[in-house]
Write an enzyme that holds these catalytic residues in place. Structure first.
Site, PDB file in Angstrom:
ATOM      1  NE  ARG A 132      -1.243  12.645 -12.086  1.00 32.99           N
ATOM      2  CZ  ARG A 132      -0.739  13.550 -11.010  1.00 32.99           C
ATOM      3  NH1 ARG A 132      -0.572  14.754 -11.526  1.00 32.99           N
ATOM      4  NH2 ARG A 132      -0.540  13.100  -9.872  1.00 32.99           N
ATOM      5  CD  GLU A 160       0.525  20.209  -5.241  1.00 33.65           C
ATOM      6  OE1 GLU A 160       0.115  20.591  -6.486  1.00 33.65           O
ATOM      7  OE2 GLU A 160       0.495  19.004  -4.957  1.00 33.65           O
ATOM      8  NE  ARG A 208       3.107  13.561  -9.130  1.00 32.53           N
ATOM      9  CZ  ARG A 208       4.208  13.262  -8.479  1.00 32.53           C
ATOM     10  NH1 ARG A 208       5.215  13.270  -8.870  1.00 32.53           N
ATOM     11  NH2 ARG A 208       4.110  13.688  -7.102  1.00 32.53           N
TER      12      ARG A 208
END
Length: 202
Positions: free
Chosen positions: A145, A99, A91
């Site tokens: 992440r 999104e 990330r």
């Protein structure tokens, strides 16, 4: 008198017998319960042991300033890189793009363009990852992440480029060391109504 004593003895005997039976039944019941409980505990322990490698698998963060091939671009702010331990989701620190793959949100305006731009810049490339130098900034996000800045093959900061070209917003929700330069770049992109700011000036 004798008959009364006999009756008393019979009653006491009956009560004692009943108590013995009751106690023996309770012992059996408790022992059965304990046995069942032990079996459940053993089953859970076996289950936990068999699942440990999957549920508690430790991820290893690659070294700072290390180079990695981009295996895939998930969206404008998340990618997958190759490491010696396998693939790893990253990330990008400090940016947020509309999104496109969120399980509970529809595709947002500008999301596809941001993903396309990220693919144009990153797909198939070898990039350098950097961690935030602030010791309080963790290496792992809440979705497990890796959190990192990404340098493009030409040395540019990928996150900053995405903001400058109006494909991403600065993301100061979680403070980061490059926040000031990212916010300044965002203000310029807003002023120029670049890409996402043309549709959503705020």
């Amino acid at each position: 008198m004798n008959s009364n004593k006999k009756i008393l003895v019979v009653l006491v005997s009956a009560v004692l017998t009943a108590l013995l039976i009751f106690c023996s039944l309770r012992v059996v019941s408790l022992s059965q319960r304990l046995e069942v409980l032990e079996n459940i505990i053993k089953a859970e322990q076996v289950s936990s042991l068999s699942e440990t490698p999957i549920l508690h698998e430790e991820k290893t963060a690659p070294p700072d300033d290390s180079k990695h091939e981009v295996l895939s671009v998930i969206d404008g702010d998340t990618i997958t890189i190759g490491t010696t331990a396998g693939s790893l989701k990253v990330r990008v620190i400090g940016i947020d793009t509309p999104e496109t793959v969120h399980p509970f949100k529809p595709v947002e305006v500008g999301g596809q363009a941001a993903s396309d731009k990220a693919r144009e810049l990153l797909e198939g490339q070898t990039v350098v990852i950097h961690y935030d130098p602030d010791p309080e900034h963790g290496k792992w996000g809440k979705y497990k992440r890796l959190l990192a800045y990404i340098d493009l093959p030409d040395g540019r900061d990928f996150g900053l480029v995405m903001i400058q070209e109006g494909f991403a917003r600065a993301y100061p929700k979680y403070p980061f060391s490059r926040q000031e330069s990212y916010l300044k770049a965002e203000e310029i992109a807003k002023h120029n109504k670049t890409n996402i700011w043309a549709e959503h000036p705020e």
